[in-house]
Design an enzyme around this catalytic site. Structure first.
Site, PDB file in Angstrom:
ATOM      1  N   SER A 137       0.874  -1.182   0.000  1.00 41.47           N
ATOM      2  CA  SER A 137       0.000   0.000   0.000  1.00 41.47           C
ATOM      3  C   SER A 137       0.900   1.217   0.000  1.00 41.47           C
ATOM      4  CB  SER A 137      -0.862  -0.019   1.277  1.00 41.47           C
ATOM      5  OG  SER A 137      -1.475   1.232   1.506  1.00 41.47           O
ATOM      6  N   TYR A 150      -1.016  -0.841  10.746  1.00 47.69           N
ATOM      7  CA  TYR A 150      -1.127  -0.997   9.297  1.00 47.69           C
ATOM      8  C   TYR A 150       0.091  -0.401   8.605  1.00 47.69           C
ATOM      9  CZ  TYR A 150      -3.491  -1.030   4.729  1.00 47.69           C
ATOM     10  OH  TYR A 150      -3.840  -1.254   3.420  1.00 47.69           O
TER      11      TYR A 150
END
Length: 262
Positions: A137, A150
């Site tokens: 990501s 995350y």
């Protein structure tokens, strides 16, 4: 057909990027092993793809389950040529608000899942001189607010990619890391719905809000990310390994301190 005769294992294949990638790969001639923790969505994708797909429900952070998914795919289709390590997603809260269980889940869902998937697939990939696409990501390159687990684990996927590239490139295996920005998926829809509730706007308006400073002014589609996975899995990217590919509409090209002048 760029993947004619190839066999791919797609983790997180029930929805979103994983499902779109599985469909694109089959359209390009591949057979696919679909893995994920929810049997229902996997079965739906497999039903659409017919004999070219095998659904193997599995928690790919679990060694025994990941090993069985690889074994079942090789037994059914004869080899394994490509792995799309796409599963993950946990990791909300800032550091001081992240308890031990949240931290453990962040590591397990985003990092351990990818690590175990790659480790269990590597013997077959060495044999086929195959390719891995690690889906990280832009959170693997930058930090969003209150998502410490995350961000940390997505950054770690870049390091894992480079480590595999260095160790297994001499044995014929390629691995590259793909870092998408906002993508219209069921998981992103849930995040948009937080803005829908907070601001009294529609989901489309929420996507417009989170991409208002992105040069292309929109999120990606899952199919657009699947197309990049196809390129990284195909011979067209034969010289690429250890690379980090950003697909974010230009988000990380923006100089944030200059936004006030826009």
């Amino acid at each position: 057909m760029r993947l004619k005769g190839k066999v791919a294992l797609v983790a997180g294949a029930g929805t979103g990027i994983g499902a779109a990638t599985a469909r694109r790969f089959v359209a390009e001639g591949a057979s696919v092993v679909l893995t994920g923790r929810r049997p229902g969505p996997l079965a739906e994708v497999a039903a659409d793809l017919g004999e070219a797909a095998l659904a193997v429900p599995a928690d790919m952070a679990d060694t025994a389950q990941a090993r069985e998914a690889v074994r079942a795919g090789v037994e059914r289709f004869g080899s394994l040529d490509v792995v799309i390590a796409n599963a993950g997603g946990h990791g909300g809260n800032a550091v001081a608000d992240t308890d031990d269980e949240d931290w453990r889940l962040s590591i397990e869902s985003n990092l351990t899942t990818c690590f175990v998937t790659c480790r269990e697939a590597l013997p077959a990939l060495v044999e086929s001189k195959g390719a891995i696409v690690v889906v990280s990501s832009i959170a693997g390159l930058t930090a969003g607010p209150a998502v410490a687990g995350y961000v940390t684990t997505k950054h770690a996927l870049v390091g894992l990619t480079r480590s595999i590239a260095r160790d297994y490139g001499p044995r014929g295996v390629r691995v590259n890391c793909l870092c998408p920005g906002w993508v219209r998926t069921p998981m992103a829809d849930e995040q948009m719905d937080e803005l829908v509730e907070r601001d009294g706007i529609t989901r489309d308006e929420a996507y417009a809000l989170v991409t208002k400073d992105v040069p292309l002014r929109r999120p990606a589609t899952a199919e657009e990310i699947a197309a990049i996975c196809l390129f990284l899995a195909s011979p067209e990217s034969a010289i690429m390994t250890g690379s980090v590919i950003v697909a974010d509409g230009g988000a990380t090209a923006v100089d944030l301190p200059t936004l006030a002048f826009a």
